[in-house]
Design a protein around this motif. Structure first.
Motif: not given
Lengths: 370, 453
Positions: A1, A22, A26-33, B335, B337-339, B370-372
């Motif tokens: 962003m 956004e 696209r699925v965000p690039d957040t990872v589990t914390r 990463e 992931e588009l759509f 580990t992506n949410l």
């Protein structure tokens, strides 16, 4: 962003909105914390899009039916698939523009105020609202109703997941009580262009309002296929069953609510038949009005329905039963589904409370006995 | 053997990278950490200073409230560093290990002649006491009480979990001695739960002096908390103790040899692990010593001590946990992931939800990261959505919401005494609203501890 949308940036007030678009793409690039390092691929966007897809057949058929009913009203009863659909599409599209425009604007704004990500809940509500209103409803009325439903039905409680009533039904109930002449009787359900004349003897009243009279289009197949006047999406039982199939297949809606609602309606309908106060057989009640649509798409809303499994049986049964009670005993309202669902939405926490209390005391007995 | 208990609810996450059943090496690390943070309800008081020499089995720290609960050095060597965090919180004591382990003097005990107090004293002295976990709340057991019963799970259903038959199958005599010792501490007996699907294949059904139970089902059927709720649900007023199987083996060995021996076979596994296999290691072994399993790209991977659902994220600079016999290595899913959510298939991802299609291919294993897969939201789905992975007689969502609200009375009613965060780990996994359910439960338990103290 982009940085200007972050906190402290010039356009920070658009943060939630930009984030919504956004993450939509696209699925965000957040990872589990914390906690589980893996998470399931499912998210609310997926659940909502499946729910919306399940309502698409009803919407498409509804658009065609708008055109078909218009044709009947002006004396042109041909089954022109494309022409009727196009007519209906142009009629329904503005409803969608208003529903999503107003609803999402409020949703985005309130997410920003709460400093949260935009919740996907309105995708479904916004898709359903045009399907449960008369096609000729003035757009400003619809806009008012949507605003009322989203603000007072949802945002004041804290947004999607916190609401007590189904927002789409709240929009309808707002129209129903604020502009009753638009929402009942024989006008309103048929779309007419300025200057067009009704053919003699035509009535645009829904089969429910005419219960039992020998009006055209109230045979089993007309009701089942949906060739009758009514709110945009509610008429075709076939299209709704298609949606129900998707919802049940994916497990997003509860089959318990759907089944028990049908059982409840059949039960009261049967009593009505036996007592001789009902003009139609009980199974025909299932095909009329908003019963099927309400059972499949409205009663099953996971937020506003009962949460517990035994509670779902009670909740669904009472929705079906109440709907038919209103239909049979209340001459003022031809249709009871909307009120039945809203009433049971209100009662759902009470049902759950009873179920959970019973469960807790049973469990306590078990623990003490062990 | 008691009755077979079949649990229908649950979920096995089909993640790839199971450890091959072979011992690839014994990890000899020059540094071993003793960490008080592995234990709930343990406030450490240091007993050593930097530069002190310790033997294997000599106390390193004690609990502030119960000064006879000790943590002991698993190796002999020299205290190299005392690591503190914010507000000088004690995080770890690092011990530089000798090449040859020197044990503190001890002799085999005659279990038959020992009474409960003698067993208790020996366990406290040995530093093995913290293996005993007390429920409710999952804290280090209180030596002053007599537990209603002691529970052990002899199988593990967590994703990629180490096989207890492989890691402990050859230590049956140790485990038997452990059972005999612990049986003296309670009148309710030592309850041992076996995998009903592999009853004949496991050596543990030969154990005596224990009440055996059989459980069949998917994860979390192997969680001791789930088993207790089916054997005899936990009451607020009478605590029970649990002990991991590897703890039982260590306790037994202590009584048989008089030595503290915490060595264990550890499964190094996970989708990002290189040639996953078992190693022999001590708790407190630095993850760096396992570097061969995750190669050089340290930024892109996550090293978890424990399983994927409730293990702790140690990173490459962390240490193996006291209770853990599993190290899981997986890729950080950074990463976009588009759509993603719009794609009908998403072939590479697993979902327990039927709006994806991975349930049609139950034989596949997935390289998960580990992506949410979404953003945090309020709870939308109803209780049953979570309940389908929790084979306990509680309403998970009601409990979670009570914890969120900090409502003690409701937490009690909805079963906070029966659960630990790990029992609800799968609820967290399936949650489409991406809430940190285990964290919420942990905070609820912390609140209970504070209010009930």
């Amino acid at each position: 962003m982009n940085k200007i949308f972050e906190k402290g940036g010039k356009l920070a007030f658009l943060h939630s909105t930009v984030d919504a678009f956004e993450t939509f793409l696209r699925v965000p690039d957040t990872v589990t914390r914390k906690g589980a390092h893996l998470r399931d691929a499912i998210d609310l966007k997926r659940i909502m899009i499946i729910a919306v897809i399940s309502a698409v057949p009803a919407a498409l058929f509804g658009m065609w039916n708008v055109g078909y009913q218009h044709g009947l009203a002006i004396g042109d009863g041909r089954l022109q698939i494309l022409a009727n659909f196009w007519y209906g599409f142009l009629k329904v599209l503005p409803l969608y523009v208003v529903s999503y425009g107003v609803g999402l604007a409020i949703e985005f704004a309130s997410s920003q105020i709460r400093n949260e990500e935009v919740n996907e809940g309105y995708l479904m509500s916004g898709f359903l609202i045009p399907l449960i209103v008369p096609v000729d409803v003035p757009l400003w009325m619809l806009a008012l109703a949507v605003a009322f439903a989203v603000i007072f039905g949802k945002e004041v409680f804290g947004g999607t997941g916190m609401n007590i009533w189904n927002p789409a039904l709240l929009a309808r109930v707002f129209l129903f009580f604020s502009y009753p002449t638009r929402m009942s009787g024989s006008e309103g359900w048929i779309s007419l262009k300025a200057g067009e004349q009704l053919v003699d003897g035509f009535t645009g009243a829904t089969p429910l309002a005419l219960e039992g009279s020998a009006q055209y289009g109230t045979g089993f197949w007309d009701l089942f296929i949906g060739l009758v006047p009514g709110s945009v999406g509610e008429t075709s039982v076939i299209a709704i069953l298609l949606g129900a199939f998707i919802l049940l297949w994916t497990g997003i809606a509860s089959w318990k609510v759907m089944l028990s609602s049908v059982l409840g309606a059949l039960f009261v309908g049967l009593l009505g038949d036996l007592a001789g106060i009902s003009a139609v057989p009980c199974w025909e009640q299932l095909l009329m009005g908003g019963f099927a649509f309400g059972t499949v798409f409205m009663a099953t809303d996971p937020v506003t329905s009962a949460q517990t499994e035994p509670g779902k049986w009670i909740y669904g049964f009472l929705i079906g039963a109440l709907c038919i009670v209103v239909r049979l005993f209340n001459p003022g309202y031809a249709e009871g589904m909307m009120l039945a669902i809203l009433l049971m939405n209100t009662a759902a926490p009470l049902i759950d409370h009873c179920v959970v209390s019973a469960h807790v005391s049973r469990r306590n007995h078990k623990i003490l006995a062990a | 053997m008691s009755k077979n208990i079949v649990l229908k609810k649950g979920l096995d996450i089909p993640v790839s990278g199971a450890a091959e059943l072979r011992l690839s090496k014994t990890v000899q690390s020059d540094i071993v950490a003793v960490r008080p943070t592995d234990f709930r309800g343990f406030t450490p008081r240091l007993l050593v200073a930097e530069g002190d020499r310790v033997l294997c089995g000599s106390p390193v720290m004690a609990d502030k409230q119960q000064s006879d609960i000790l943590l002991c050095a698993p190796v002999s060597g020299c205290v190299k560093q005392i690591v503190r965090g914010e507000k000088r919180k004690l995080l770890a004591v690092l011990i530089e290990a000798d090449e040859r382990v020197e044990y503190q003097a001890g002799a085999p005990a005659d279990l038959g002649a020992m009474d409960a107090d003698a067993v208790k004293a020996a366990l406290l002295r040995s530093g093995l006491w913290p293996f005993l976990i007390q429920r409710p709340y999952g804290i280090v057991a209180d030596p002053a009480i007599k537990p209603r019963a002691i529970f052990v799970s002899a199988f593990n259903t967590a994703p990629l979990a180490a096989s207890p038959e492989f890691t402990l199958g050859d230590r049956l005599a140790d485990i038997q001695a452990g059972v005999d010792a612990l049986a003296k501490l309670t009148e309710g007996g030592v309850h041992l739960s076996l995998n009903g699907d592999n009853y004949a294949g496991t050596p543990f059904h030969k154990l005596e002096n224990a009440v055996l139970h059989c459980f069949k089902g998917r994860h979390p059927a192997g969680n001791v908390g789930v088993q207790i709720s089916h054997i005899c649900p936990i009451r607020k007023d009478s605590a029970v103790w649990t002990v991991p199987l590897l703890g039982l083996a260590a306790i037994g060995r202590y009584f048989r040899t008089g030595r503290l021996d915490l060595r264990r076979k550890v499964a190094v596994c996970g989708p990002a692990a290189i040639e996953p296999a078992y190693v022999e290691a001590l708790p407190g072994t630095p993850m760096r010593a396992l570097g061969a399993f995750f190669g050089g790209m340290t930024d892109e991977i996550r090293v978890v001590s424990g399983n994927l659902l409730s293990g702790s994220n140690e990173g490459t600079e962390g240490y193996l946990g006291f209770f853990d016999d599993q190290v899981t290595v997986l890729r950080e899913g950074r990463e976009k992931e588009l759509f993603g959510w719009m794609r009908p298939l998403r072939y590479k991802l697993f979902s327990a939800d039927r709006s994806y299609f991975s349930w049609l291919t139950p034989w596949r294993k997935y390289e998960l990261d580990t992506n949410l897969h979404g953003g945090p939201r309020a709870f939308v789905m109803s209780d049953a959505y979570y309940g389908r992975v929790l084979p306990m007689d509680i309403y998970p969502l009601y409990l979670v919401k009570a914890c969120l609200a900090g409502d003690i009375e409701k937490m009690e009613r909805f079963g906070i005494y029966e659960v630990l965060p790990e029992d609800l780990a799968l609820c967290e996994y399936v949650d489409p609203s991406k809430n940190d359910i285990q964290d919420i439960i942990q905070k609820g338990i912390d609140l209970m501890l504070k209010e009930m103290a």
